[in-house]
Design an enzyme around this catalytic site. Structure first.
Site, PDB file in Angstrom:
ATOM      1  CD  GLU A   1      51.649 141.454  70.133  1.00  0.00           C
ATOM      2  OE1 GLU A   1      51.411 140.451  69.454  1.00  0.00           O
ATOM      3  OE2 GLU A   1      52.585 141.502  70.956  1.00  0.00           O
TER       4      GLU A   1
ATOM      5  CG  ASP B   1      46.150 141.119  69.406  1.00  0.00           C
ATOM      6  OD1 ASP B   1      45.383 141.467  68.482  1.00  0.00           O
ATOM      7  OD2 ASP B   1      46.608 139.962  69.500  1.00  0.00           O
ATOM      8  CB  ILE B   2      49.041 145.783  67.451  1.00  0.00           C
ATOM      9  CG1 ILE B   2      48.854 146.836  68.563  1.00  0.00           C
ATOM     10  CG2 ILE B   2      49.444 146.439  66.147  1.00  0.00           C
ATOM     11  CD1 ILE B   2      50.135 147.548  68.951  1.00  0.00           C
TER      12      ILE B   2
END
Length: 492
Positions: free
Chosen positions: A407, A364-365
């Site tokens: 995300e 994920d970001i």
């Protein structure tokens, strides 16, 4: 059809208008038969009725002119009263139903045919047509004794031709024609044949081939007609696209002999069940739906079969496109969570047959909420798209990439060792950290954290699935975040 008088007076206005209306009526009915909806049929029916009511009048006037007689203008005008009323009532039928009581599609026909229930004026018009034809026949017959043998034969052929529409309309009005098909246009074509034989020197022509060409040959569907023994009776041009070996020599041969070598299509036809069929035309895959309709005689006994090949390629491609749209995430155009899990489960099922290995990467970001809060959701979408595209560029064909959450992303790698999966995750991590998203002249850079896991699947082992690996990959991702983010962690 252009008809000249035996006295060689040239083609008069009644013959010209009669010819025009016959052609308009016949061609409109041909288009009616080739229509695919009730609305299209009603449209062509209205076009037919721009010509049909006047045909008996022009026929009568033509026969009167044929014998060299004239009638007063006032009587000529009077003859057009009923036709004009017919047109008016036909076009306003929805308001009063004086011409047709009902208009609906038949449910027992192999192609769309309208079922008409006549109203009071329908029978007035039918009686008017009958009287005009009968008077025309009487006028011609009265000339037989006065004419030479040559013209007696000519008149007899013309009378015979005029009797045919009467019988055809009798069958149609009394519901005796197959599927309620109006026999009028076909009977008029036969009438033309008789008139052509009667006035051969004047080069009369009939409309039957034109009608068949319009209705049968111009159909988009491929159609082939078989008799009870499976022998080919007829086919249209559209059928040759599907079976190129069809030709005039095929008539009378069995369909299986013509299809020699095409076992799949032969099997479908032998089963006589509606089915889908694919073939390659000009290098393109074309999808057909094959339909079967039994032809029955008047005793309701089967005498043959109509097989239709409907091109459904556009529909199939549309369904595939809709399926693709349903499987993809709208923003990133990678698999959404539901379809990623579905495709991964299919992959695991395939590997469990012979054994193999699977690696899963979840990432994920980092600090994505800060991106949204600082730059707005438009920037957030741009960053998500950037990360998805970066991952998409580095996976192989056959690998599965999906958007797991807002995300968060996930990759399923079949037949991939753990160290290879680690290397791929680290490559994506570096590429993301080096990339910049520009939104409203703002430069935004982000990093990602990665968790990697791996499993060996033995042949016949169905205990492993994507759902058993995702928690382990998630744990590895959590470990990467605890380790300071922007890194890759493994849980084997």
């Amino acid at each position: 059809m252009f008809i000249c008088t035996v006295k060689d007076q040239g083609c008069t206005w009644s013959k010209t208008l009669y010819s025009r209306d016959i052609i308009v009526f016949t061609f409109s009915y041909a288009f009616e038969l080739s229509s695919t909806s009730l609305e299209q049929i009603i449209f062509w029916l209205r076009v037919e009725y721009l010509a049909l009511p006047f045909i008996p009048v022009f026929l009568l006037l033509m026969c009167i002119e044929y014998i060299g007689q004239r009638i007063k203008k006032v009587w000529q005008y009077a003859l057009f009263i009923i036709p004009f009323i017919t047109i008016f009532l036909h076009y306003t039928n929805d308001l009063h139903h004086l011409y047709y009581k009902s208009m609906e599609l038949r449910s027992d026909s192999p192609f769309p045919i309208i079922k008409l229930v006549g109203g009071p004026w329908f029978y007035v018009q039918s009686l008017f047509l009958f009287l005009c034809v009968m008077i025309s026949i009487i006028i011609l017959l009265k000339q037989v004794k006065k004419s030479s043998f040559r013209f007696r034969m000519q008149i007899s052929m013309m009378v015979a031709g005029l009797l045919i529409p009467i019988m055809a309309n009798y069958y149609y009005i009394n519901g005796l024609s197959s599927y309620g098909i109006d026999l009028g246009p076909v009977s008029m074509s036969i009438t033309f044949i008789f008139h052509g034989a009667a006035l051969l020197t004047f080069q009369m022509f009939n409309v039957a081939p034109i009608a068949r060409e319009t209705v049968f040959e111009s159909m988009k569907e491929g159609v082939i007609v078989l008799n009870q023994q499976g022998l080919i009776v007829d086919y249209n041009h559209g059928m040759r696209k599907v079976i190129p070996m069809l030709g005039e020599h095929s008539i009378g041969k069995s369909i299986t002999s013509v299809l020699n070598g095409n076992y799949h299509l032969s099997e479908i036809i032998e089963l006589k069940q509606d089915s889908d069929f694919n073939c390659s035309l000009n290098g393109k895959l074309v999808h057909y739906h094959i339909g079967f309709s039994t032809v029955l005689n008047k005793s309701n006994l089967p005498i043959g079969q109509i097989i239709t090949f409907t091109n459904v390629t556009e529909r199939v491609l549309m369904l595939e496109k809709l399926k693709q749209l349903a499987s993809l995430d709208g923003l990133t155009q990678i698999l959404n969570r539901t379809f990623f899990i579905y495709e991964s489960e299919m992959l695991f099922d395939a590997l469990s047959m012979e054994g193999g290995s699977v690696s899963v990467i979840m990432f994920d970001i980092d600090h994505f909420k800060d991106v949204n809060d600082t730059f707005g959701h438009e920037a957030g979408d741009a960053v998500i798209t950037l990360v998805a595209n970066t991952a998409k560029e580095h996976i192989r064909e056959g690998d599965l990439l999906g958007r797991y959450g807002g995300e968060e992303f996930i990759i399923c790698l079949p037949d991939t060792a753990l160290d290879t999966a680690y290397e791929l995750a680290d490559i994506i991590r570096k590429k993301v950290s080096e990339s910049i998203a520009v939104v409203n002249e703002e430069k935004i850079s982000v990093t990602c954290s990665f968790g990697v896991t791996h499993v060996l699947i033995k042949a016949g082992d169905r205990s492993q699935s994507i759902k058993t690996l995702m928690p382990r990959a998630d744990q590895a991702l959590y470990a990467a975040k605890k380790n300071g983010r922007n890194c890759v962690k493994i849980i084997a």
